[in-house]
Design a protein around this motif. Structure first.
Motif, PDB file in Angstrom:
ATOM      1  N   LEU A 309       0.808  -1.226   0.000  1.00 37.65           N
ATOM      2  CA  LEU A 309       0.000   0.000   0.000  1.00 37.65           C
ATOM      3  C   LEU A 309       0.843   1.279   0.000  1.00 37.65           C
ATOM      4  CD1 LEU A 309      -2.972  -1.009   2.307  1.00 37.65           C
ATOM      5  CD2 LEU A 309      -3.128  -0.199  -0.046  1.00 37.65           C
ATOM      6  N   PRO A 310       1.953   1.359   0.787  1.00 40.59           N
ATOM      7  CA  PRO A 310       2.734   2.614   0.760  1.00 40.59           C
ATOM      8  C   PRO A 310       3.368   2.926  -0.589  1.00 40.59           C
ATOM      9  CG  PRO A 310       3.223   1.346   2.747  1.00 40.59           C
ATOM     10  CD  PRO A 310       2.429   0.453   1.854  1.00 40.59           C
ATOM     11  N   LEU A 311       3.453   1.947  -1.490  1.00 41.23           N
ATOM     12  CA  LEU A 311       4.051   2.196  -2.800  1.00 41.23           C
ATOM     13  C   LEU A 311       3.098   2.904  -3.762  1.00 41.23           C
ATOM     14  CD1 LEU A 311       5.900  -0.123  -1.629  1.00 41.23           C
ATOM     15  CD2 LEU A 311       6.244  -0.834  -3.995  1.00 41.23           C
ATOM     16  N   ARG A 312       1.830   3.082  -3.344  1.00 38.54           N
ATOM     17  CA  ARG A 312       0.827   3.555  -4.308  1.00 38.54           C
ATOM     18  C   ARG A 312       1.084   4.973  -4.815  1.00 38.54           C
ATOM     19  NH1 ARG A 312      -3.967   3.248   0.193  1.00 38.54           N
ATOM     20  NH2 ARG A 312      -2.839   4.341   1.819  1.00 38.54           N
ATOM     21  N   ASN A 313       1.790   5.805  -3.994  1.00 33.18           N
ATOM     22  CA  ASN A 313       2.127   7.148  -4.489  1.00 33.18           C
ATOM     23  C   ASN A 313       3.629   7.326  -4.648  1.00 33.18           C
ATOM     24  OD1 ASN A 313       2.842   7.167  -1.834  1.00 33.18           O
ATOM     25  ND2 ASN A 313       1.612   8.954  -1.247  1.00 33.18           N
ATOM     26  N   LEU A 314       4.339   6.217  -4.895  1.00 35.02           N
ATOM     27  CA  LEU A 314       5.782   6.248  -5.098  1.00 35.02           C
ATOM     28  C   LEU A 314       6.063   6.599  -6.559  1.00 35.02           C
ATOM     29  CD1 LEU A 314       8.485   5.712  -3.630  1.00 35.02           C
ATOM     30  CD2 LEU A 314       8.374   3.366  -4.481  1.00 35.02           C
ATOM     31  N   ALA A 315       6.744   7.743  -6.772  1.00 34.02           N
ATOM     32  CA  ALA A 315       6.949   8.219  -8.139  1.00 34.02           C
ATOM     33  C   ALA A 315       8.225   7.687  -8.783  1.00 34.02           C
ATOM     34  CB  ALA A 315       6.977   9.745  -8.154  1.00 34.02           C
TER      35      ALA A 315
END
Length: 828
Positions: A309-315
């Motif tokens: 889940l924390p990767l969902r806004n990883l650019a």
């Protein structure tokens, strides 16, 4: 390195450039920033102070003094050195510049451009550098404040020598009397302030007098101590592009996450975020970034849904081959066993992957691609989890259908592990999707798990369309007689049953003779039968009444198959000349159905008109259709010879019948030799009179002039449309002497436009021009002149006037006709 100089101070009572070695316009731009930042508080000692800032492509360092020689108090004298910013940011030692600044408030007499070598030696640290570094490396807002201006230049020089070039570009320092004078953007990072003003800086970052016992790594790196070497080395390895002091704490956290803290997926993701922010250029720090990518992809192999889940806004900005991470994330979703313990997190992953505002496109694409692959896989992991997720949150089902391709293979796997029981709320979205995607076996398995058998069968029959009837409904009805099939269609309003009943009616339309055509099922059968055989319109015992009843239901918003109206609009029943509520239909029906009914009704009206049964009171839609039907012109052309009265009745029923069309028809009538009966001629005149047709009146006059005496009753019927002269000439109605004189006046004004003295006409007839009215237009002057003659006043005799007019226009028949009339002295 070329260094330009400039002196700023009192000029004509204001602060401006006094002298400059380089670009005077550039120096003028700097003047506002080389004055005091605000009014000096009373009793405050501040002079001198040093300042520095970037301006366009230059960096400026200056020393400012109180100018005691100025004409008014509060004026300053500033000496500035202006250097190319690309040269100075790579030079750690500013001492050669500061050494060239004046040390007293005396402007130099000569300001040449300087050629200086700043060198590459890092200056020694000042006494307050560690404390300043500790304050600057925090992420608090506002500048760092140093008490006192003495020694401020040593702090600036030692700090500059330890800054990265990118930070030097935005580094600014100066004197400040309080937060209120910090108005420039960006604000200076470091200011000095008179000690007596410390009260103005409450809540701001003040440089403590003593070095902290446990400095941060960022502060240590900024102060140049050995404890910060590891962080500085990390900065170089990742290619960090630090542009502000606030980046230092982020740099330290990135270092701790990468090097010091445990190697977990959470720490790795956080490190990747920070490194990407601090080093956004892909070519910088490639090796360390590749190592981080390797750690992250390695962790994904054993990640949980909570980890993902924390990767969902990883650019992944600044990382080369970032696609490796997203490919591994897709593999993670594709190969997942979807353990039940992770269901809440997995459902959140699915929901976020479908919502663009919650995640990056790369993350969504990877997760959705992996889920799609998992759904296509032969194992039971995804389909088993599907039923659990649907039970836990029915809304997740709609999202899943957008991800997976619900083919027959997935349908087989879902059916094979379908639960024995399922909540109705969970079943509904599955049933809806199964219906839409024609997954009838999945629909049946879901219905049987959620409902009792009777309801499940009802639902299944409702959604399963042909050709399923071939192995279902057709077999059930294989031994039924045609009549029995109709009975079944009435009891079970199912498209497959309706279709079978319609096929029987298409073969034998009279099967509908005993059916109640007010029932929905019977109408559906009739409609479907018409699609197979248009002659099925004859099926009901009274087809006309049956269709009229359908139209009444349409008008009253009661259920009626729209296809039935459309199909019957293509049969003889489409003629609605006898339907009482016909005008209401045209605002209710639309499209081709409406057009077909209007055309058929218009053609039916024309057929009645051909039999002398033309009825008035037509609605505009029918009128328009009749007027555009070529049969109307053919019928009127046929009636032009011998049935003129019938033609006039048709035109009377059509208020929109235009005058141009009527005149063309009159010319056709005129071409026939058969006399027009007086009653028919009168009908022509009444129609012309009623519609005030001027051109038609002219056409009738033309016919009379061409010796069609049979048209005289028509002209007498519309005599009010004629002028006095036409009525007089053609003896259509009595005309008074006043009207004769009015006719003469009109004709005279047409022939002699300017008045009676036109071409000396009045004098030639024996009158005197001086007696004539000299004002007004020609018509008004003729009216006055003829009025005098008629009253016996001065002027020529009217017969002599007419003879003179005839000499001008000898072939004017109207003029000769008047001259012959007794009223004007003629023989008639």
């Amino acid at each position: 390195m070329i260094v330009e100089q400039a002196i700023f101070g009192e000029v004509k009572g204001g602060h401006a450039v006094k002298a400059a070695s380089g670009d005077p316009m550039l120096a003028a731009e700097l003047a506002p920033r080389l004055d005091l930042p605000d009014t000096v508080p009373p009793g405050v000692d501040w002079s001198p102070f040093v300042s520095g800032f970037a301006h366009r492509h230059h960096f400026v360092v200056a020393r400012t003094f109180m100018d005691v020689r100025a004409a008014r108090a509060g004026m300053v004298l500033s000496h500035a050195l202006i250097v190319p910013i690309e040269d100075v940011v790579h030079a750690p030692d500013l001492r050669p510049l500061f050494d060239r600044l004046i040390v007293e408030a005396n402007a130099p007499s000569d300001l040449p451009a300087l050629n200086l070598d700043l060198g590459h030696e890092v200056p020694p640290p000042s006494a307050d550098l560690p404390a300043a570094a500790a304050a600057l490396s925090t992420r608090e807002a506002g500048p760092v404040v140093r008490l006192g201006n003495h020694g401020f230049d040593e702090l600036v020089i030692s700090l500059w020598g330890r800054l990265l070039p990118a930070m030097r570009r935005r580094f600014a320092f100066r004197l400040s009397f309080g937060p209120g004078d910090l108005v420039e953007t960006p604000q200076p990072a470091l200011v000095c302030t008179p000690p007596s003003l410390i009260g103005r800086w409450r809540g701001q970052r003040l440089i403590e007098a003593q070095y902290p016992k446990v400095p941060t790594l960022a502060a240590a790196m900024l102060s140049g101590s050995s404890e910060g070497e590891a962080l500085r080395s990390f900065t170089d390895r990742i290619g960090a592009e630090l542009t502000s002091f606030s980046d230092l704490s982020l740099l330290e956290e990135a270092y701790r996450l990468t090097v010091l803290k445990p190697d977990t997926i959470a720490n790795t993701v956080a490190a990747v975020r920070l490194v990407g922010r601090l080093s956004p250029t892909t070519a910088h720090g490639a090796d360390d970034k590749a190592s981080l990518m390797g750690r992250l992809t390695s962790h994904l192999g054993n990640a949980t849904a909570d980890d993902v889940l924390p990767l969902r806004n990883l650019a992944l900005r600044g990382f080369d081959q970032a696609e490796r991470v997203w490919a591994e994330l897709e593999n993670w979703a594709a190969r997942n066993s979807f353990p039940a313990a992770q269901d809440p997190a997995f459902m959140l992953v699915i929901a976020d992957a479908m919502e663009a505002s919650e995640s990056t496109e790369d993350w969504r694409t990877a997760v959705l691609g992996g889920l799609s692959r998992s759904a296509r896989a032969q194992g039971a992991a995804f389909v088993t989890a599907f039923w659990r997720w649907a039970e836990a949150d029915p809304a997740i089902v709609k999202l899943l259908w957008k991800v997976v391709e619900a083919d027959t293979g997935l349908e087989d796997r879902l059916v094979s592990v379908a639960p024995q029981r399922l909540k109705c709320d969970a079943a509904r979205p599955i049933l809806e999707h199964a219906r839409q995607e024609h997954l009838y076996r999945l629909h049946g398995a879901t219905a049987s798990a959620a409902y009792d058998p009777a309801e499940a069968v009802r639902l299944q029959v409702a959604v399963e369309p042909p050709p399923a009837a071939a192995d279902g409904v057709r077999l059930a009805l294989s031994k039924a007689t045609p009549r029995e099939v109709l009975v079944c269609a009435a009891k079970v309003v199912d498209p497959r049953v309706i279709q079978l009943a319609a096929e029987q009616v298409a073969q034998t339309p009279t099967l509908l003779a005993d059916e109640d055509l007010s029932r929905e099922a019977a109408r559906l059968v009739w409609s479907t039968a018409l699609d197979l055989n248009m002659d099925a319109w004859r099926g009901p015992a009274d087809p006309r009444s049956a269709f009229d009843a359908v139209l009444v239901d349409v008008l009253d918003s009661r259920p009626a198959p729209p296809q039935l109206v459309e199909r019957l609009s293509r049969t003889p029943l489409a003629d609605l000349t006898g339907f009482a509520r016909r005008p209401e239909l045209w605002s209710t029906l639309t499209g081709t159905t409406r057009d077909a009914l209007i055309r058929a009704t218009a053609r039916g009206w024309l057929d009645n008109a051909a039999a002398n049964r033309a009825t008035p009171g037509l609605e505009p839609e029918i009128q328009a259709a009749i007027l555009s039907d070529h049969k109307l012109d053919a019928l009127l052309d046929q009636f032009a010879d011998g049935r003129v009265g019938a033609a006039i009745q048709i035109m009377l029923a059509l208020p929109a019948f235009d005058e141009h069309r009527f005149c063309a028809w009159l010319r056709l009538v005129a071409n026939h030799s058969r006399p027009i009966p007086p009653t028919d001629a009168e009908a022509i005149g009444r129609l012309t009179q009623e519609r005030r047709w001027r051109h038609a009146t002219d056409e009738l006059l033309r016919m009379l002039r061409n010796r069609r005496e049979d048209i005289r009753p028509a002209l007498r019927a519309c005599v009010s449309m004629l002028g006095p002269l036409d009525r007089w000439w053609h003896k259509l109605s009595p005309i008074s002497p006043a009207e004769k004189w009015e006719s003469l006046e009109t004709l005279a004004a047409e022939l002699f436009e300017t008045g009676p003295d036109h071409d000396n006409l009045w004098a030639r007839a024996g009158g005197h021009n001086a007696d004539l009215q000299q004002f007004g237009n020609g018509r008004a002057r003729w009216r006055d002149a003829l009025s005098r003659i008629r009253r016996g006043g001065k002027g020529p005799r009217v017969d002599k006037l007419l003879r003179e007019m005839l000499t001008e226009f000898p072939s004017n028949a109207s003029l000769r006709f008047m001259a012959d009339d007794k009223e004007f002295g003629g023989r008639l």
